[in-house]
Scaffold this active site. Structure first.
Site, short mmCIF file in Angstrom:
data_model
loop_
_atom_site.label_atom_id
_atom_site.label_comp_id
_atom_site.label_asym_id
_atom_site.label_seq_id
_atom_site.Cartn_x
_atom_site.Cartn_y
_atom_site.Cartn_z
N GLN A 1 0.85 -1.20 0.00
CA GLN A 1 0.00 0.00 0.00
C GLN A 1 0.87 1.24 0.00
O GLN A 1 1.56 1.52 1.00
CB GLN A 1 -0.88 -0.02 1.26
CG GLN A 1 -1.75 1.21 1.44
CD GLN A 1 -2.62 1.12 2.67
OE1 GLN A 1 -2.26 0.45 3.64
NE2 GLN A 1 -3.77 1.76 2.65
N GLY A 2 0.84 2.00 -1.08
CA GLY A 2 1.67 3.21 -1.19
C GLY A 2 0.87 4.47 -0.94
O GLY A 2 0.57 5.21 -1.86
N TYR A 3 0.51 4.69 0.31
CA TYR A 3 -0.21 5.91 0.68
C TYR A 3 0.76 6.92 1.32
O TYR A 3 0.94 8.01 0.84
CB TYR A 3 -1.33 5.60 1.69
CG TYR A 3 -2.64 5.10 1.11
CD1 TYR A 3 -2.70 4.50 -0.14
CD2 TYR A 3 -3.82 5.22 1.83
CE1 TYR A 3 -3.90 4.04 -0.65
CE2 TYR A 3 -5.03 4.77 1.33
CZ TYR A 3 -5.07 4.18 0.09
OH TYR A 3 -6.27 3.72 -0.40
N SER A 4 1.36 6.53 2.46
CA SER A 4 2.14 7.49 3.25
C SER A 4 3.37 7.99 2.52
O SER A 4 4.02 7.25 1.78
CB SER A 4 2.59 6.85 4.57
OG SER A 4 1.50 6.36 5.28
N SER B 1 -3.53 7.03 13.60
CA SER B 1 -3.02 7.18 14.98
C SER B 1 -4.17 7.41 15.96
O SER B 1 -5.29 7.75 15.56
CB SER B 1 -2.04 8.38 15.04
OG SER B 1 -2.77 9.58 14.88
N ASN B 2 -3.87 7.27 17.25
CA ASN B 2 -4.90 7.48 18.28
C ASN B 2 -5.52 8.88 18.17
O ASN B 2 -6.73 9.04 18.31
CB ASN B 2 -4.27 7.33 19.68
CG ASN B 2 -4.31 5.89 20.14
OD1 ASN B 2 -4.51 4.99 19.33
ND2 ASN B 2 -4.12 5.68 21.43
N GLU B 3 -4.66 9.88 17.92
CA GLU B 3 -5.17 11.25 17.86
C GLU B 3 -6.15 11.39 16.69
O GLU B 3 -7.21 12.03 16.82
CB GLU B 3 -4.02 12.26 17.70
CG GLU B 3 -3.12 12.41 18.92
CD GLU B 3 -2.13 11.24 19.09
OE1 GLU B 3 -2.01 10.40 18.17
OE2 GLU B 3 -1.49 11.17 20.16
N GLU C 1 -11.17 -1.91 5.51
CA GLU C 1 -10.50 -2.39 6.72
C GLU C 1 -11.55 -2.52 7.82
O GLU C 1 -11.43 -1.90 8.87
CB GLU C 1 -9.39 -1.42 7.14
CG GLU C 1 -8.18 -1.47 6.23
CD GLU C 1 -7.08 -0.49 6.66
OE1 GLU C 1 -7.40 0.69 6.85
OE2 GLU C 1 -5.93 -0.92 6.78
#
Ligand SMILES: Cc1cc2nc3c(=O)[nH]c(=O)nc-3n(C[C@H](O)[C@H](O)[C@H](O)COP(=O)(O)OP(=O)(O)OC[C@H]3O[C@@H](n4cnc5c(N)ncnc54)[C@H](O)[C@@H]3O)c2cc1C
Length: 374
Positions: free
Chosen positions: A123-126, A354-356, A241
């Site tokens: 997966q090339g997202y980030s 992330s949690n935030e 997901e």
């Protein structure tokens, strides 16, 4: 025992032996380097057995299994100690996306390889400047006579070193901003224009990578959805997901908790009981999420579930160190499974949102609080 559970259990007992026996209990976070070739062969074995794409619709080549059956499969898979999957990004993300948004030609070309376990995906997202803020993607692609030419950099790309294909988002309309002008491309990984550099993680192993695209090429037809409309497709992928596999993941969590409990002295009994209770909450939450009618859902259940399990697992990692006492800090030859657990769980609150970011989603979608300004 249901017929289906018996079928899964029998198949695993029959196939997870002989040449595949060394795979029992292998792979997974911090252990992704274990038996890689054999695990690739195991993916093909699963494909031959018809266990990949269990929940996919029959017309896409899947089995159209119910959620309950998928849960059973994941539970039995984890219970048998079957190895961590390396084909999950094809099965859970790329495949469902292509089935939902792709052309018939794309379905015919890509779905069989995923179902057979013979083609692996990443997966090339980030990107270095685009993680939580995915719309800041700067990798670009231009359409020329021979196809899309891709230039840029992706980062934290799990299993890119093993993948045959990458689904990525790239800016295809020069000068466009944020969610506009992005396209969702399928790019073959094995070509001169792509360099994969492993990133060494806290555990000393490399599950993810930097991926550099320097005039990498993919065929003109390998764009999913309309060019420039890739954001909609990219969000579609994330919606897949949904987390049937989290129930299987919890069987693994229970096994880890057993290992921790076995070492716990009386001073840790309260913490172990708390962890056990937390695990029951995770299970109830996952079942409730799966039960929900998707059309009436605001989509926050997945965020609540992610927050709960990531925090729980991280605390289990900390407890795993506490129960070992001072020995927890000694490394003799390599990390022990519990040290590995502690180190890898640091990433649980980052990946998959992330949690935030999960809290922002809950605050905005569920509570209607003002939008985050970032
Ligand atoms: C083990 C692992 C595997 C991964 N695999 C993949 C993969 O296969 N493919 C892929 O594309 N990516 C992958 N990722 C990347 C992952 O999706 C990103 O790390 C994640 O989206 C966070 O982005 P970032 O690292 O750029 O951090 P940033 O977005 O820069 O965030 C830094 C910090 O700021 C906080 N923050 C950011 N925005 C906000 C906000 N609006 N409000 C409040 N706080 C905020 C974050 O919570 C975090 O604490 C993986 C990451 C890990 C750890």
């Amino acid at each position: 025992m249901s017929d289906f559970r018996a079928e899964v259990r029998d198949w695993l007992a029959e196939h997870l032996r002989g040449e595949f026996a060394p795979l029992v209990g292998t792979g997974g976070p911090g252990r992704e380097h274990e038996h890689v070739e054999l695990r690739q062969a195991w993916e093909r074995e699963l494909g031959t057995g018809g266990w990949i794409g269990l929940g996919w619709p029959v017309e896409a080549g899947g089995r159209g299994a119910s959620v309950e059956e998928q849960v059973v499969f994941h539970e039995e898979y984890a219970r048998a100690g079957a190895p961590a999957r390396i084909g999950h990004m094809g099965e859970q993300l790329a495949g469902p996306t292509i089935a939902a948004f792709g052309t018939q030609e794309q379905k015919d070309r890509f779905l069989p390889g995923i179902l057979a376990g013979s083609e692996l995906w990443c997966q090339g997202y980030s990107e270095p400047g685009a993680g939580s803020d995915l719309a800041a993607v700067r990798t670009r692609a231009t359409l020329q006579d021979d196809g899309w030419h891709v230039d840029g950099q992706k980062i934290w790309t799990s299993l890119a070193h093993l993948a045959d294909w990458c689904f990525l988002i790239a800016r295809t309309e020069p000068g466009s901003e944020r969610h506009k002008g992005l396209s969702y491309l399928l790019v073959p990984m094995r070509q001169d224009g792509i360099e994969v550099r492993p990133i060494v993680q806290l555990t000393g192993t490399s599950e993810f990578n930097e991926v550099f695209f320097d005039d990498a090429v993919t065929a003109p037809d390998n764009v999913v959805g309309e060019p420039g409309q890739g954001w909609r497709v990219a969000m579609g992928t994330l919606a897949f997901e949904r987390g049937v596999s989290t129930l299987g993941q919890q069987v693994g969590f229970a096994r880890e908790l057993d290992e921790v409990a076995a070492l716990a002295g009386p001073e840790h009994h309260d913490a172990v009981v708390e962890a056990w209770a937390g695990l029951q909450v995770l299970r109830a939450t996952a079942l409730r999420t799966l039960d929900n009618d998707a059309s009436s859902s605001t989509g926050v259940e997945a965020s609540v579930s992610k927050l709960l399990w990531a925090g729980w697992h991280q605390r289990l990692g900390e407890l795993a160190m506490a129960v070992q006492g001072p020995a927890a800090t000694l490394v003799d030859g390599g990390l022990s499974p519990l040290q590995n657990l502690f180190l890898f769980t640091r990433s649980d609150t980052i990946y998959g949102g992330s949690n935030e970011v999960q809290r922002n989603i809950i605050a905005e979608r569920h509570w209607g609080l003002p939008k985050d300004r970032a």
